[in-house]
Scaffold this motif. Structure first.
Motif: not given
Length: 66
Positions: A57-66
Protein backbone atom coordinates in the motif's frame (compact mmCIF):
# COMPACT_ATOMS: atom_id res chain seq x y z
CA UNK A 1 9.89 -33.92 -28.38
CA UNK A 2 10.24 -37.59 -27.64
CA UNK A 3 9.18 -39.06 -24.33
CA UNK A 4 12.72 -40.36 -23.92
CA UNK A 5 14.21 -36.84 -24.12
CA UNK A 6 11.56 -35.44 -21.82
CA UNK A 7 12.25 -38.15 -19.24
CA UNK A 8 16.05 -37.72 -19.53
CA UNK A 9 15.92 -33.98 -18.99
CA UNK A 10 13.30 -34.23 -16.25
CA UNK A 11 15.62 -36.56 -14.35
CA UNK A 12 18.62 -34.26 -14.83
CA UNK A 13 16.68 -31.21 -13.67
CA UNK A 14 15.32 -33.05 -10.62
CA UNK A 15 18.83 -34.27 -9.81
CA UNK A 16 20.22 -30.74 -9.94
CA UNK A 17 17.39 -29.34 -7.81
CA UNK A 18 17.73 -31.99 -5.11
CA UNK A 19 21.53 -32.01 -5.09
CA UNK A 20 22.06 -28.45 -3.94
CA UNK A 21 24.73 -27.79 -6.58
CA UNK A 22 24.64 -24.63 -8.63
CA UNK A 23 23.42 -25.06 -12.18
CA UNK A 24 26.81 -23.99 -13.48
CA UNK A 25 28.69 -26.61 -11.42
CA UNK A 26 26.13 -29.30 -12.22
CA UNK A 27 26.40 -28.66 -15.96
CA UNK A 28 30.20 -28.46 -15.96
CA UNK A 29 30.45 -31.75 -14.08
CA UNK A 30 28.25 -33.50 -16.64
CA UNK A 31 29.45 -31.73 -19.76
CA UNK A 32 26.08 -30.06 -20.37
CA UNK A 33 25.84 -26.55 -21.76
CA UNK A 34 24.11 -24.17 -19.36
CA UNK A 35 21.90 -22.67 -22.11
CA UNK A 36 20.75 -26.18 -22.98
CA UNK A 37 19.90 -26.90 -19.34
CA UNK A 38 17.91 -23.65 -19.00
CA UNK A 39 16.15 -24.33 -22.31
CA UNK A 40 14.92 -27.74 -21.16
CA UNK A 41 14.01 -26.52 -17.69
CA UNK A 42 11.88 -23.80 -19.23
CA UNK A 43 10.39 -26.15 -21.80
CA UNK A 44 9.43 -28.66 -19.15
CA UNK A 45 7.97 -25.94 -16.95
CA UNK A 46 10.38 -26.23 -14.07
CA UNK A 47 11.68 -23.16 -12.28
CA UNK A 48 14.27 -22.76 -9.60
CA UNK A 49 11.80 -21.19 -7.19
CA UNK A 50 8.34 -19.79 -7.62
CA UNK A 51 8.04 -16.06 -8.00
CA UNK A 52 6.03 -14.44 -5.26
CA UNK A 53 4.58 -10.98 -5.16
CA UNK A 54 3.49 -8.87 -2.23
CA UNK A 55 0.78 -6.25 -2.33
CA UNK A 56 2.11 -2.94 -1.04
CA UNK A 57 0.00 0.00 0.00
CA UNK A 58 1.24 3.44 -0.80
CA UNK A 59 0.61 6.05 1.85
CA UNK A 60 0.58 9.77 1.05
CA UNK A 61 3.72 11.60 2.10
CA UNK A 62 3.20 13.71 5.21
CA UNK A 63 6.37 15.73 4.94
CA UNK A 64 8.24 17.21 2.07
CA UNK A 65 12.00 17.09 2.43
CA UNK A 66 12.74 20.07 0.16
Amino acid sequence: MTDQKREHWSKLIAEQESGGQTIRAFCEERGIGEPCFYYWRKRLGKTESPVQFALLKQWPARHRWN
